[in-house]
Design an enzyme around this catalytic site. Structure first.
Site, PDB file in Angstrom:
ATOM      1  N   GLU A 237      18.556   4.070 -20.470  1.00  0.00           N
ATOM      2  CA  GLU A 237      18.122   2.660 -20.473  1.00  0.00           C
ATOM      3  C   GLU A 237      17.331   2.457 -19.176  1.00  0.00           C
ATOM      4  OE1 GLU A 237      21.283  -0.184 -20.291  1.00  0.00           O
ATOM      5  OE2 GLU A 237      20.062  -1.848 -21.008  1.00  0.00           O
TER       6      GLU A 237
ATOM      7  N   HIS B 234      21.470   3.009 -26.213  1.00  0.00           N
ATOM      8  CA  HIS B 234      20.034   2.806 -25.948  1.00  0.00           C
ATOM      9  C   HIS B 234      19.186   4.064 -26.130  1.00  0.00           C
ATOM     10  CE1 HIS B 234      20.564  -1.318 -24.823  1.00  0.00           C
ATOM     11  NE2 HIS B 234      21.496  -0.977 -23.960  1.00  0.00           N
TER      12      HIS B 234
HETATM   13 ZN   LIG Z   1      25.056  -2.054 -23.500  1.00  0.00          ZN
END
Ligand SMILES: [Zn+2]
Ligand SMILES: [Zn+2]
Lengths: 474, 474
Positions: free
Chosen positions: B323, B348
């Site tokens: 991320e 992510h």
């Molecule tokens: Zn999260």
């Protein structure tokens, strides 16, 4: 991958990290000692660049330009021999300052205002007939004599000849439609200046000079025009090469707007084949220009575009394709169709990541993408350069070259700004001097030069490169 | 590919287009007659959506939300059984309106203002001791009695409990640093309300209800807390499942902030293993939370994170990783390290495209990415959803599930908004009902359910799906 019974083996991890690093563009380039020293320097510069509050590749180029200009990485990139510029449109290769300060000061230059806030120019010995939907023509000489401040006038003309703006670009250009419309207006403004025969020679010579000054030694430019233009390109290029013996040369990609219909296209392809035969040294091939999203897809023109191969006539294609985010539409098939039509390179290829079959074909057949980062950002395909698809493509050494499309339009020049975006933005901390070297080599490898010319260009480039490295590595 | 002697063969071209279409997420799903009818409808809706002047996936979600809400595609997605939500943080699953209108109206609720413009809450029978760097506590009951307009007060409190804003999000949140700081402030504001034991049960029941109302039947939520909390989650989940027999269940991922040091991490992993043993039905596994760019990388914690496997103890990992857009940094190795530490899924994985080795491992080992489109956009990793890496990943059916991370924070709810972004934004015109079906199936396939539970969940989901199709296909 791991045994599953203990913590991950650090050597195994290191091997995977190295494997990944070696997969990127330039990841297998072996650096000399001097190159390694320069690379260490570059690495430090990049680390400093990445912790800046304003990270230029994350910003719109119009806001980032001054930051980039003062970056030590950029200074180095300017000096670096970058090889060739393979995707440049002739009417946007010279900075607008030269156009305004030089060309519009020549005698017989008239200007008018269109009713959509653009300007037009014409050179004429007598008073020209007014254009539809335009103000009457004004002789610039007279206009300048009347105004108090000619600098203001010149700046205002310059502002009309580029997309670059000091204002917030998101506000000025809220949508792709708005910016493409302005883009086309600006092109038409330049047209009246550049196509005037006496200007044209100087303009093109100036263009070659500006790219040469940015350490670019080869150019595949694109033009809209015909035999006379090609003849002029040929002459000017010969002159320029005589004046600069280390310039490899320039070739022109003959283009037509993709808005035409099939029968016009057939006629133009015929003409292109003829020109290719008559000017084999200066004409590189054929392409379609104009906004893909609004024009006809390649497949619509398949009959015309198949004429050369059916007749066994050579006409290399350099198709713009995938400069779109309309995923899954007809236009979005241009990438696959460009490949099926045996294109030599792909202009932009922004959508390639969403097309695994086309991506595979492009890789296997060595069809390089001409990646133009600043163009894609200004024309609103991407904001943060780190999300540009080329970042992913370069992580796996997909064949790419870096180019600048219409630098004058974007307030850029040559290739150095685009190289900066690619090196700092796409590559992150991971790309290194080897990546830059590979990008320069790619620009020769995938150029329209013959094998023999490439050999010579490579040797010339290598000498310049070694000089660059030795002058900058401490 | 082509013979090279004539125009491209249209059948060959068609085959390549079909091949590419079949490679995408859901590209091999065979639709029933009713599904095909619904798909035709969806295709028409999407075509209309794509020619809108304001294309919601190209806009910031805060500006797009009202457009999405009125989209017929969105209505359909709300009704669609979406399977499970596999990446949701417990303190941001219930909309703030409920928190303010319900929880802050309970007795003994105090509020204060921090000196960085945030708010804090506490439930207390006596007057609580003032917090450092905060105004004195005010009993909300008293405050409401004093102000003329309680609606204004409530709205202002709500504004402090979400990132959502009616103002221009780019102006309010100019950088990742600013929005992450606000993000953490908002979490702390919610903390004082949600962690109060009597509230906590209701809060969690309300969260399950809101997801259930959005046609989500399974949840892998994450929490920061310990035995008491897990016990409560267990009880509330049992209660909710009893009240809603078609709900598959909820499991909790126990988390710790990645800002801690190695010895704290070792202690917490010990605790997690113990909890995993004691609450195998309600605890799914373990994860690290907090902004990756500011926290310690997974590799720093390798000893602690290797404890379970060294002891032969089961503790599934569900690591947030990638991320970030700090390409090439230590933090950017989290993706590879998560995989080397045998993570069950990746939270992510935004940076995965730039990591071909990690990408390959994730694909081969079936480690799905929990893609949270709106979260990534709001936290400034991407602007235009069409440039989200998941668009490329879904073009080649990389294992992904769609989730919503912190819907209350973003002004979203459940999963439907994120499904909209994925379906319209990532997929373009090309993704279809098969893609949606596959995404729903993925959420069961890659959930933390046991094989047996998955079988049951699948059967339940299929019944709901068939009902959804028959009710909406004409
Ligand atoms: Zn999260
Ligand atoms: Zn171009």
């Amino acid at each position: 991958v791991t045994g599953g019974l203990s913590m991950p083996d650090p050597r195994h991890r290191e091997a995977l990290i190295q494997l990944e690093a070696s997969m990127q563009t330039g990841g297998q380039v072996v650096l000399t000692d001097a190159e390694q020293r320069l690379d260490t320097l570059l690495f430090q510069m990049k680390q400093e660049e990445m912790v800046r509050a304003d990270f230029p590749p994350a910003m719109h180029f119009f806001k980032a330009r001054d930051l980039i200009r003062t970056s030590p990485i950029f200074s180095l990139l300017q000096k670096m021999p970058k090889g060739g510029a393979l995707h440049v449109h002739d009417f946007a290769m010279v900075d607008v300052e030269w156009l305004v300060k030089n060309v519009t000061y020549r005698p017989h230059c008239y200007m008018c205002f269109t009713d959509n806030q653009s300007i037009r120019f014409i050179f004429s010995s007598g008073w020209p007939k007014a254009l539809p939907r335009c103000s009457p023509w004004a002789l610039l000489e007279n206009l300048r004599a009347k105004v108090i401040n000619t600098t203001d006038l010149d700046n205002s003309i310059m502002g009309n000849m580029t997309l670059f703006t000091d204002q917030d670009p998101e506000t000025v250009y809220p949508s792709q439609d708005v910016i493409w419309d302005t883009f086309e207006q600006v092109f038409q403004a330049a047209w009246g200046l550049v196509t005037y025969a006496p200007v044209f020679r100087d303009y093109y010579y100036q263009g070659l000079t500006q790219f040469y000054m940015d350490n670019i030694y080869e150019l595949d430019g694109s033009t809209h025009d015909t035999a006379w233009t090609l003849k002029t390109y040929q002459e000017v290029t010969r002159q320029f090469t005589a004046d600069h013996p280390d310039f490899f040369g320039a070739r022109i990609i003959f283009t037509i707007h993709r808005g035409v219909n099939a029968s016009v296209m057939a006629r133009v392809v015929e003409e292109a084949m003829k020109l290719q035969r008559d000017f084999p040294d200066v004409m590189a091939g054929f392409d379609l220009v104009g906004r893909e999203d609004r024009g006809r897809p390649l497949w619509y023109f398949r009959d015309a575009l198949s004429l050369p191969v059916e007749r066994g006539v050579t006409l290399p294609f350099f198709f713009h394709a995938g400069e779109t985010d309309l995923e899954g539409t007809e236009v979005d098939q241009n990438l696959l169709d460009a490949l099926l039509l045996n294109t030599s390179r792909i202009g932009h290829g922004f959508a390639l990541l969403r097309h695994p079959v086309a991506k595979d074909l492009s890789r296997k057949r060595g069809v390089a993408l001409e990646v133009c980062p600043i163009s894609n950002q200004v024309l609103k395909l991407v904001n943060d350069m780190r999300n540009h698809p080329a970042a992913a493509l370069m992580a796996e050494n997909h064949p790419v070259v870096i180019s600048s499309d219409d630098p004058a339009m974007f307030g850029a020049s040559g290739l150095s700004y685009d190289f900066y975006e690619a090196f700092v933005g796409f590559g992150g901390i991971r790309s290194h001097l080897g990546s830059l070297k590979e990008l320069a080599l790619n620009s020769i490898r995938y150029s329209s030069l013959t094998a023999k010319q490439k050999e010579k260009a490579l040797a010339l480039w290598q000498r310049r490169w070694d000089k660059f490295v030795s002058e900058n590595a401490f």
